[in-house]
Structures are given as structure tokens and as C-alpha cells.
Design an enzyme around this catalytic site. Sequence first.
Site, PDB file in Angstrom:
ATOM      1  N   ASN A  59      42.215  93.654-116.272  1.00 41.48           N
ATOM      2  CA  ASN A  59      41.246  93.500-115.190  1.00 41.48           C
ATOM      3  C   ASN A  59      40.504  92.154-115.249  1.00 41.48           C
ATOM      4  OD1 ASN A  59      39.741  94.078-117.434  1.00 41.48           O
ATOM      5  ND2 ASN A  59      38.765  95.916-116.618  1.00 41.48           N
TER       6      ASN A  59
ATOM      7  N   LYS B 166      40.107  87.151-119.656  1.00 40.77           N
ATOM      8  CA  LYS B 166      41.080  87.897-120.463  1.00 40.77           C
ATOM      9  C   LYS B 166      42.483  87.276-120.350  1.00 40.77           C
ATOM     10  CE  LYS B 166      38.602  92.340-120.304  1.00 40.77           C
ATOM     11  NZ  LYS B 166      38.712  93.790-119.982  1.00 40.77           N
TER      12      LYS B 166
ATOM     13  N   TYR C 165      35.888  95.497-129.905  1.00 39.66           N
ATOM     14  CA  TYR C 165      35.880  96.702-129.065  1.00 39.66           C
ATOM     15  C   TYR C 165      35.656  97.975-129.893  1.00 39.66           C
ATOM     16  CZ  TYR C 165      37.269  94.443-124.682  1.00 39.66           C
ATOM     17  OH  TYR C 165      37.291  93.702-123.534  1.00 39.66           O
TER      18      TYR C 165
ATOM     19  N   GLU D 183      27.452  90.745-128.720  1.00 37.08           N
ATOM     20  CA  GLU D 183      28.708  90.095-128.300  1.00 37.08           C
ATOM     21  C   GLU D 183      28.610  88.575-128.341  1.00 37.08           C
ATOM     22  OE1 GLU D 183      30.466  93.728-125.540  1.00 37.08           O
ATOM     23  OE2 GLU D 183      29.828  91.874-124.560  1.00 37.08           O
TER      24      GLU D 183
ATOM     25  N   HIS E 235      35.726  90.266-118.810  1.00 32.16           N
ATOM     26  CA  HIS E 235      34.829  91.163-119.547  1.00 32.16           C
ATOM     27  C   HIS E 235      33.387  90.725-119.311  1.00 32.16           C
ATOM     28  CE1 HIS E 235      32.941  93.365-122.903  1.00 32.16           C
ATOM     29  NE2 HIS E 235      32.270  92.250-123.106  1.00 32.16           N
TER      30      HIS E 235
HETATM   31  P1  GDP Z   1      34.094  97.458-118.729  1.00 30.77           P
HETATM   32  O1  GDP Z   1      32.750  97.444-119.401  1.00 30.77           O
HETATM   33  O2  GDP Z   1      33.983  97.489-117.222  1.00 30.77           O
HETATM   34  O3  GDP Z   1      35.002  96.339-119.198  1.00 30.77           O
HETATM   35  O4  GDP Z   1      34.817  98.840-119.105  1.00 30.77           O
HETATM   36  P2  GDP Z   1      34.838  99.674-120.478  1.00 30.77           P
HETATM   37  O5  GDP Z   1      33.809  99.146-121.431  1.00 30.77           O
HETATM   38  O6  GDP Z   1      34.787 101.116-120.118  1.00 30.77           O
HETATM   39  O7  GDP Z   1      36.297  99.385-121.059  1.00 30.77           O
HETATM   40  C1  GDP Z   1      36.584  98.193-121.759  1.00 30.77           C
HETATM   41  C2  GDP Z   1      37.934  97.706-121.321  1.00 30.77           C
HETATM   42  O8  GDP Z   1      38.921  98.650-121.711  1.00 30.77           O
HETATM   43  C3  GDP Z   1      38.139  97.573-119.806  1.00 30.77           C
HETATM   44  O9  GDP Z   1      37.600  96.388-119.244  1.00 30.77           O
HETATM   45  C4  GDP Z   1      39.644  97.622-119.697  1.00 30.77           C
HETATM   46  O10 GDP Z   1      40.241  96.375-120.064  1.00 30.77           O
HETATM   47  C5  GDP Z   1      39.983  98.672-120.749  1.00 30.77           C
HETATM   48  N1  GDP Z   1      40.058 100.016-120.186  1.00 30.77           N
HETATM   49  C6  GDP Z   1      39.045 100.779-119.661  1.00 30.77           C
HETATM   50  N2  GDP Z   1      39.476 101.972-119.255  1.00 30.77           N
HETATM   51  C7  GDP Z   1      40.814 101.992-119.528  1.00 30.77           C
HETATM   52  C8  GDP Z   1      41.846 102.968-119.345  1.00 30.77           C
HETATM   53  O11 GDP Z   1      41.613 104.077-118.845  1.00 30.77           O
HETATM   54  N3  GDP Z   1      43.097 102.619-119.776  1.00 30.77           N
HETATM   55  C9  GDP Z   1      43.379 101.419-120.341  1.00 30.77           C
HETATM   56  N4  GDP Z   1      44.633 101.140-120.731  1.00 30.77           N
HETATM   57  N5  GDP Z   1      42.437 100.474-120.526  1.00 30.77           N
HETATM   58  C10 GDP Z   1      41.169 100.747-120.131  1.00 30.77           C
HETATM   59 MG    MG Z   2      32.281  97.743-121.380  1.00 33.80          MG
END
Ligand code: GDP
Ligand code: MG
Length: 144
Positions: free
Chosen positions: A114, A11, A51, A128, A117
Site C-alpha cells: 500500500n 515502501k 513491526y 519510529e 507507512h
Molecule cells: P497502517 O497503520 O494503515 O499501515 O495499518 P496497520 O498498522 O494495521 O498494518 C501495518 C501494515 O501491515 C499495513 O500498512 C500493510 O502493509 C500490512 N497489512 C495490514 N493489514 C494486512 C492484511 O490483512 N494482510 C496483509 N498481507 N498485510 C496487511
Molecule cells: Mg499502523
Amino acid sequence: MALERTLAIIKPDAIQKGVIGEIIQKMEEANLKPIGIKMLHLDHARAEAFYAVHKEKAFFADLVNFMASGPIIVLCLEGENGVAKWRVTMGATNPDQAADGSLRKDYGSDVQCNAVHGSDGPDTAQFEINFFFEQNDLYAYEWV
Ligand code: GDP
Ligand code: MG
């Protein structure tokens, strides 16, 4: 167990931190072989499309802005149990909760920025991978 493909992204925050090499080293140490790799800069529309599954979430606009804020590197990884293995290598979404030695623990800043991905399942991985790569972009080579 069969070889499995997954989609990884380095990222914008990790590119800014200068840890591309460290992240790819962790992939290789986990026997996740890059079979496709490219750098690109998503515009907002393309980040929204990638996304789309999160479009109802409160953080969607922030996430899209972040992912379009600078270049990213997308990789198709192949390895035994590749989807789950890459998720473990990354660590939990929130770096504060990620295991010691995981990429998000070492290089993530917060729950949004973070570092990496990873696809969350084989079907998602297929979507994807196809989002970023043509079949001809992917290299099948012998494992030794
Ligand atoms: P992942 O599969 O572990 O990447 O997590 P998710 O699919 O739930 O979320 C996708 C991405 O959205 C995450 O990797 C973060 O970059 C972002 N994200 C997830 N939760 C949050 C949140 O509570 N706040 C914000 N600002 N970004 C989030
Ligand atoms: Mg995810």
C-alpha cells in the site's frame, strides 16, 4: 496548534513503481516538511523489530518479507498536526477503501503493498523516528 513530527516510509512497492517524486510532492503540498530522509534496505530482523506490534497477526511474516524485499525511503516529517495530517494524506490501509486523491488510492496495489507507512499517534511517532534517525540526522529550520 504545535508542530508535530511523524515517521513516513515509502515502501518497496512504491519505489518499484517509480513514484518517489510524486509521494514527496504530496508531502510538501500538505505542508509536511521532510526534516530527515534516507534510503535503506531492511533485513528481516530489522523489519520484524519495526513491526513488532503486529507480531501476533496472521500477516506478520508476509509483511516482514515484503518490507525486506527491496529498498525503502524513510522520512521524518514535521508539520502542524503532522501525525494525523500524514495519515489523511496516505488514506486508509486498504487502497480499495482509501479516499480519492490519497496516496494509497493512487499508488497502492493491495492491503499489504500500500505504498506508504505513517505513524498512528505521537508516541508511536517518537518510537519510529528514533528507530531510524539520530537527533543529529534531523534538521530544524525556519518555516516561512
Ligand atoms: P497502517 O497503520 O494503515 O499501515 O495499518 P496497520 O498498522 O494495521 O498494518 C501495518 C501494515 O501491515 C499495513 O500498512 C500493510 O502493509 C500490512 N497489512 C495490514 N493489514 C494486512 C492484511 O490483512 N494482510 C496483509 N498481507 N498485510 C496487511
Ligand atoms: Mg499502523
